[in-house]
Scaffold this motif. Structure first.
Motif, PDB file in Angstrom:
ATOM      1  N   UNK A  84       0.863  -1.181   0.000  1.00 60.52           N
ATOM      2  CA  UNK A  84       0.000   0.000   0.000  1.00 60.52           C
ATOM      3  C   UNK A  84       0.905   1.239   0.000  1.00 60.52           C
ATOM      4  N   UNK A  85       0.642   2.215  -0.874  1.00 62.35           N
ATOM      5  CA  UNK A  85       1.494   3.411  -0.919  1.00 62.35           C
ATOM      6  C   UNK A  85       1.225   4.293   0.299  1.00 62.35           C
ATOM      7  N   UNK A  86      -0.040   4.578   0.536  1.00 60.60           N
ATOM      8  CA  UNK A  86      -0.428   5.210   1.794  1.00 60.60           C
ATOM      9  C   UNK A  86      -1.863   4.856   2.122  1.00 60.60           C
ATOM     10  N   UNK A  87      -2.188   5.069   3.392  1.00 53.96           N
ATOM     11  CA  UNK A  87      -3.505   4.662   3.897  1.00 53.96           C
ATOM     12  C   UNK A  87      -3.905   5.636   4.994  1.00 53.96           C
ATOM     13  N   UNK A  88      -5.100   6.141   4.933  1.00 57.46           N
ATOM     14  CA  UNK A  88      -5.583   7.042   5.987  1.00 57.46           C
ATOM     15  C   UNK A  88      -6.838   6.438   6.617  1.00 57.46           C
ATOM     16  N   UNK A  89      -6.832   6.388   7.925  1.00 56.86           N
ATOM     17  CA  UNK A  89      -7.973   5.854   8.677  1.00 56.86           C
ATOM     18  C   UNK A  89      -8.577   6.977   9.505  1.00 56.86           C
TER      19      UNK A  89
END
Lengths: 412, 182
Positions: free
Chosen positions: A335-340
């Motif tokens: 995953x390149x980036x992930x925001x929760x």
């Protein structure tokens, strides 16, 4: 800070209780027993989960996402999976969508009953707390029968689910629905009809409808302030488009909105009843078919490696909408980036408003009223800067103060 | 500019919102994409997400225009260090209370050059953005003009604020500061 000649004390609440995902520190400036200002400071146990995901592929991140929260773990993974499926343009089979909705509703039932029970415990209504915990066991048993686990079910995967709904599990769900229809009304009555419970929750921790809009409140916190907002209705996902969910707001039942702890309590307990109807529709209407877009994991991983784009998954969890955003880059496994964004993140912004002009004895109830994923009352240090003294209040002291208020109301 | 904090009960059609965005942004619009989110039985469009890529110059003008349509519900900001720029995405909703299937997800994506990492704060218009702005400030080093509270949110009090955890350049965490647990 000070009001006239009154001294103002600053009470820090929190920050840590092990085993919960979002410990929070709250500083309450108090004038006597009255709270004049509240400041919230999260971050005591920021684990950098989003950063950790940069070294994991989307399948591995599912299990990371599931561990964000022990209560709404499935909510998090469905939001994450929908973001991945949006980025990679993956179509989920209809049976899998129904199974996802089924587990989401079971999770809502156990989360709401847990919250309602704990709220009763907070103001000293232990009989209702014990009744709530007793009732909650039934849904936990069904989740275990369905998935093999009571917590972190491990049933979601990219493009579908990993466990089918067997006739035996469907029977257990039906039995559970009948059980709650028989037994849950008692719990509802003993709390909502109880004058003391009502006195402890009515007009406490008020969040006006205007503030709920401005401060972007979510879920039962927003609905408790009278907003008809529910993603299952306004932007249906999975099977919810077929189920027909109507946002549950207090004014439809009581004719008026207070936006207080009682309204938030009322919304949650009534949503348990609503979830039973949805569960019945799911079990009755679940179509036959495959449960995954692609059962072979290497093929799924290859498709994810070829995907490129940002995906957005947003679903209505028990506490409000849960938002996940994921970026996948072509040629990269991870995953390149992930925001929760868990619902508490948004609801906590409106906490300071709820605390204003409330009593310290109501603080635990107000903190609990947004159903935070935290337990921040491990210890409290009451400090008086002018007199140079300090006193440590334990969580037990604080709960005792809360209960003392109930006893006062009862005239005991 | 302030907007009355209430939601509209009737939505506009997504095409109308798109034309309004095109008209408001003019040359500040970089790209726009409408995604139809399909689910259910029969499989059909259940809601839509709008992705708007725009220049920083047009941002406030667009927010004010969208706030005339409906009070913009803010969900969260996401962002990434994309080399020359830091990309900031604001995930929002319109028509949250306007009936079944009518909510429109709106993402505003803005590239901010690294040599001028400044962005207008929305906290006076939408107070609910405070946590996200503080998070993006400490994680990616974006300075939000007009943000009243710039205290750290998620990072510990003794954190070296020169280190921006989500950056991928020299301002990000160095390999020495990372402790591998397994």
């Amino acid at each position: 800070m000070s009001a006239g000649s009154h001294k103002t004390y600053r009470i820090p609440i929190g920050p840590v209780h092990v085993g919960l995902k979002e410990p929070v520190t709250t500083w309450l400036d108090v004038d006597g027993e009255r709270i004049v200002k509240a400041t919230v400071r999260p971050g005591s146990i920021h684990r950098g989960i989003e950063w950790m995901a940069r070294e994991r592929n989307p399948i591995q991140v599912i299990y990371l996402a599931e561990r964000i929260c022990g209560i709404c773990s499935f909510t998090h993974i469905v939001a994450f999976l929908r973001a991945v499926e949006d980025a990679a343009k993956i179509e989920v089979p209809i049976r899998a969508q129904y199974i996802r909705s089924l587990v989401l509703e079971l999770e809502r039932v156990h989360s709401h009953i847990l919250w309602a029970g704990v709220a009763c415990y907070t103001f000293g209504y232990d009989s209702a707390f014990n009744l709530g915990m007793l009732l909650r066991e039934k849904v936990m048993d069904v989740l275990e029968a369905l998935t093999g686990n009571r917590v972190n079910y491990g049933v979601g995967t990219v493009g579908g689910v990993r466990r089918d709904l067997t006739p035996r599990a469907a029977k257990a769900v039906r039995e559970m629905i009948q059980f709650y229809r028989r037994e849950f009304q008692t719990f509802l009555d003993v709390v909502t009809e109880d004058p003391i419970a009502r006195a402890r929750m009515r007009n406490v921790g008020v969040l006006s409808q205007e503030d709920a809009v401005k401060y972007c409140a979510l879920g039962p916190t927003a609905r408790g302030s009278g907003l008809r907002v529910d993603l299952r209705h306004s932007s249906p996902y999975e099977a919810y488009g077929d189920l027909g969910v109507t946002p549950l707001v207090p004014q439809d039942y009581t004719g008026e909105v207070f936006g207080d702890v009682y309204d938030r309590f009322f919304v949650r307990v009534m949503e348990v009843v609503q979830s039973l109807e949805l569960l019945e529709k799911i079990v009755d209407g679940i179509p036959e078919g495959p449960i995954a877009w692609e059962p072979k994991l290497p093929k799924v991983l290859a498709a994810l490696k070829a995907a490129d784009g940002i995906g957005w998954g947003i679903i209505e969890g028990p506490r409000g909408d849960d938002t996940h955003v994921v970026k996948l880059t072509r040629g990269e496994e991870n995953v390149t980036w992930w925001k929760v964004r868990a619902p508490t993140y948004a609801n906590a912004v409106s906490w300071p408003l709820m605390f204003q002009n409330q009593e310290i004895a109501d603080a635990p109830l107000i903190i609990n009223s947004i159903d935070p994923c935290i337990s921040c009352m491990e210890r409290i240090l009451v400090s008086d800067a002018r007199a140079g003294r300090s006193e440590i209040l334990t969580r037990a002291n604080l709960v005792e103060r809360c209960r003392e208020k109930t006893r006062r109301l009862m005239g005991a | 500019m302030t907007c009355r904090p209430q939601y509209v009960k009737e939505c506009k059609c997504p095409d109308e919102v798109m034309s309004c965005i095109r008209e408001t942004l003019g040359e500040s619009l970089l790209e726009m994409e409408m995604r139809e989110r399909m689910d259910g039985m029969p499989r059909r469009v259940l809601y839509r997400d709008l992705w708007v890529h725009l220049k920083r110059e047009g941002f406030l003008k667009l927010v004010d225009r969208l706030m005339e349509i409906d009070f913009l519900h803010f969900h969260v900001m996401s962002g990434n260090d994309d080399g020359e720029v830091v990309t900031l995405n604001l995930h929002c909703s319109l028509f949250r209370e306007a009936g079944s299937g009518h909510r429109l997800g709106v993402t505003l994506s803005i590239p901010i050059p690294k040599d001028d990492l400044v962005f207008p704060s929305l906290s006076s218009r939408i107070p609910g953005t405070e946590y996200s702005e503080r998070e993006m400030r400490e994680m990616l080093g974006i300075h939000f003009e007009g943000l009243p509270n710039t205290d750290l949110l998620f990072l510990p009090e003794n954190w070296d604020e020169e280190i921006k955890p989500w950056r991928r350049d020299e301002t990000g965490p160095s390999p020495e500061s990372i402790r591998e647990l397994s």
